[in-house]
Every structure is written in structure tokens, then in C-alpha cells.
Write a protein that holds these residues in place. Structure first.
Motif, PDB file in Angstrom:
ATOM      1  N   ASP A  89      11.707   1.144   2.514  1.00 36.91           N
ATOM      2  CA  ASP A  89      11.745   0.836   1.082  1.00 36.91           C
ATOM      3  C   ASP A  89      10.403   0.371   0.524  1.00 36.91           C
ATOM      4  O   ASP A  89      10.353  -0.269  -0.524  1.00 36.91           O
ATOM      5  CB  ASP A  89      12.827  -0.194   0.745  1.00 36.91           C
ATOM      6  N   VAL A  90       9.325   0.691   1.212  1.00 37.22           N
ATOM      7  CA  VAL A  90       7.998   0.423   0.672  1.00 37.22           C
ATOM      8  C   VAL A  90       7.746   1.417  -0.463  1.00 37.22           C
ATOM      9  O   VAL A  90       7.172   1.077  -1.484  1.00 37.22           O
ATOM     10  CB  VAL A  90       6.921   0.535   1.773  1.00 37.22           C
ATOM     11  N   LEU A  91       8.202   2.644  -0.258  1.00 33.83           N
ATOM     12  CA  LEU A  91       8.213   3.657  -1.316  1.00 33.83           C
ATOM     13  C   LEU A  91       9.658   3.942  -1.667  1.00 33.83           C
ATOM     14  O   LEU A  91      10.522   3.973  -0.786  1.00 33.83           O
ATOM     15  CB  LEU A  91       7.554   4.959  -0.850  1.00 33.83           C
ATOM     16  N   VAL A  92       9.933   4.160  -2.946  1.00 35.01           N
ATOM     17  CA  VAL A  92      11.276   4.542  -3.378  1.00 35.01           C
ATOM     18  C   VAL A  92      11.160   5.793  -4.247  1.00 35.01           C
ATOM     19  O   VAL A  92      10.201   5.963  -5.002  1.00 35.01           O
ATOM     20  CB  VAL A  92      11.982   3.402  -4.160  1.00 35.01           C
ATOM     21  N   HIS A  93      12.126   6.653  -4.116  1.00 35.28           N
ATOM     22  CA  HIS A  93      12.146   7.893  -4.892  1.00 35.28           C
ATOM     23  C   HIS A  93      12.520   7.560  -6.337  1.00 35.28           C
ATOM     24  O   HIS A  93      13.449   6.810  -6.583  1.00 35.28           O
ATOM     25  CB  HIS A  93      13.151   8.860  -4.291  1.00 35.28           C
ATOM     26  N   THR A  94      11.784   8.116  -7.267  1.00 30.63           N
ATOM     27  CA  THR A  94      12.065   7.857  -8.686  1.00 30.63           C
ATOM     28  C   THR A  94      13.142   8.783  -9.238  1.00 30.63           C
ATOM     29  O   THR A  94      13.617   8.568 -10.345  1.00 30.63           O
ATOM     30  CB  THR A  94      10.800   8.051  -9.540  1.00 30.63           C
ATOM     31  N   GLY A  95      13.486   9.824  -8.491  1.00 25.06           N
ATOM     32  CA  GLY A  95      14.434  10.821  -8.984  1.00 25.06           C
ATOM     33  C   GLY A  95      13.753  11.910  -9.788  1.00 25.06           C
ATOM     34  O   GLY A  95      14.401  12.802 -10.316  1.00 25.06           O
ATOM     35  N   ASN A 118       7.296  -0.139  -3.981  1.00 23.84           N
ATOM     36  CA  ASN A 118       8.186  -1.285  -4.102  1.00 23.84           C
ATOM     37  C   ASN A 118       7.413  -2.524  -3.665  1.00 23.84           C
ATOM     38  O   ASN A 118       7.271  -2.787  -2.476  1.00 23.84           O
ATOM     39  CB  ASN A 118       9.436  -1.088  -3.239  1.00 23.84           C
ATOM     40  N   LEU A 119       6.909  -3.276  -4.614  1.00 22.53           N
ATOM     41  CA  LEU A 119       6.074  -4.425  -4.299  1.00 22.53           C
ATOM     42  C   LEU A 119       6.853  -5.559  -3.636  1.00 22.53           C
ATOM     43  O   LEU A 119       6.262  -6.437  -3.023  1.00 22.53           O
ATOM     44  CB  LEU A 119       5.382  -4.932  -5.564  1.00 22.53           C
ATOM     45  N   ALA A 120       8.178  -5.546  -3.724  1.00 25.85           N
ATOM     46  CA  ALA A 120       8.994  -6.576  -3.080  1.00 25.85           C
ATOM     47  C   ALA A 120       9.268  -6.256  -1.615  1.00 25.85           C
ATOM     48  O   ALA A 120       9.661  -7.137  -0.855  1.00 25.85           O
ATOM     49  CB  ALA A 120      10.318  -6.732  -3.819  1.00 25.85           C
ATOM     50  N   ALA A 121       9.046  -5.034  -1.183  1.00 24.52           N
ATOM     51  CA  ALA A 121       9.392  -4.618   0.175  1.00 24.52           C
ATOM     52  C   ALA A 121       8.715  -5.432   1.264  1.00 24.52           C
ATOM     53  O   ALA A 121       9.377  -5.839   2.220  1.00 24.52           O
ATOM     54  CB  ALA A 121       9.112  -3.133   0.364  1.00 24.52           C
ATOM     55  N   PRO A 122       7.411  -5.712   1.205  1.00 22.37           N
ATOM     56  CA  PRO A 122       6.806  -6.490   2.290  1.00 22.37           C
ATOM     57  C   PRO A 122       7.462  -7.857   2.491  1.00 22.37           C
ATOM     58  O   PRO A 122       7.686  -8.271   3.623  1.00 22.37           O
ATOM     59  CB  PRO A 122       5.346  -6.633   1.853  1.00 22.37           C
TER      60      PRO A 122
END
Length: 136
Positions: A89-95, A118-122
């Protein structure tokens, strides 16, 4: 030896649909975890993250960062690293999708995903690691 074999397997898996359960994800995790691949994984992750950070919406596509990947990085490691970043979840698909400009990989015109960082992932990953660590 193991890294070479895994890279060869990954090369054949690139064309597979992503509905094979966790098989592709397990192989990607192995490749990323292989110590000999850490330099390539770090290089790819740095380019992708820096590109997303330069975007006001923290979005990224390989059209923008493809040419910034060091030439010594094996093409298979790029896909494996991005796939692992998605799993974590560091990257998330925008659709949303854009048309590929990848002439070298013969992907010109194919649809490719737009991802958001996703800046909250780390922080979430750090908390998860702490929770999974046995009590001392």
C-alpha cells in the motif's frame, strides 16, 4: 544463482493475468527480499517515490519515471518492485489509466495504471512490524 533463476521465472510471469491468487505476489516478495536485488529495488523505489512526490496530487505513472531508472536495473525488477509497493500500500491504484509511451518494451498505446503515493503507508508498516515482533 537463486536471484537469476527467480528473475527468469518472473520474466515468464509478466504476461500472466493477475488473478492467480497470491502466486505472483509470493514470487515478487521473494525477489524483493533477495539481498542481491536490494540495490535495484532501492533504485526503482527511489525513482518512483521521487516522481510521485514531485506531483501535486502525489500521482505517478511509468511514463514519467521510466527513463530515470538506472540502466543497470533489470527490467523484471522494475515490475516486481512496483508490484510489491502496491501490495504494501505504498502505491495505490487511482482507478484511472493512461496510454503507455514505452517504445522500447513495445507497449506503446497500451493502457497502464496511474498510481498515487500513500504517504501514510510507512507509518502503518512500521506499526504492523512492531505488532508482529515478539515481546522481549
Amino acid at each position: 544463482m537463486l536471484g537469476d533463476l527467480a528473475a527468469e521465472v518472473a520474466e515468464h510471469l509478466i504476461g500472466l493475468p493477475l488473478d492467480y491468487g497470491t502466486t505472483v505476489e509470493q514470487i515478487a516478495a521473494l525477489l524483493v527480499a533477495e539481498p542481491r536485488n536490494s540495490r535495484a529495488v532501492c533504485a526503482v523505489a527511489a525513482v518512483v517515490v521521487n516522481d510521485a512526490l514531485a506531483d501535486p496530487f502525489r500521482e505517478t505513472t511509468s511514463n514519467r519515471w521510466r527513463t530515470s531508472i538506472p540502466s543497470w536495473v533489470a527490467p523484471q525488477m522494475i515490475g516486481v518492485t512496483v508490484r510489491r509497493m502496491l501490495t504494501l500500500d505504498v502505491l495505490v491504484h487511482t482507478g484511472r489509466y493512461v496510454r503507455s509511451t514505452d517504445k522500447h518494451g513495445r507497449n506503446t498505446g497500451k493502457l497502464m495504471a496511474i498510481y498515487a503515493l500513500n504517504l501514510a503507508a510507512p507509518a502503518l508498516l512500521h506499526r504492523r512490524d512492531d505488532a508482529e515482533r515478539p515481546a522481549a
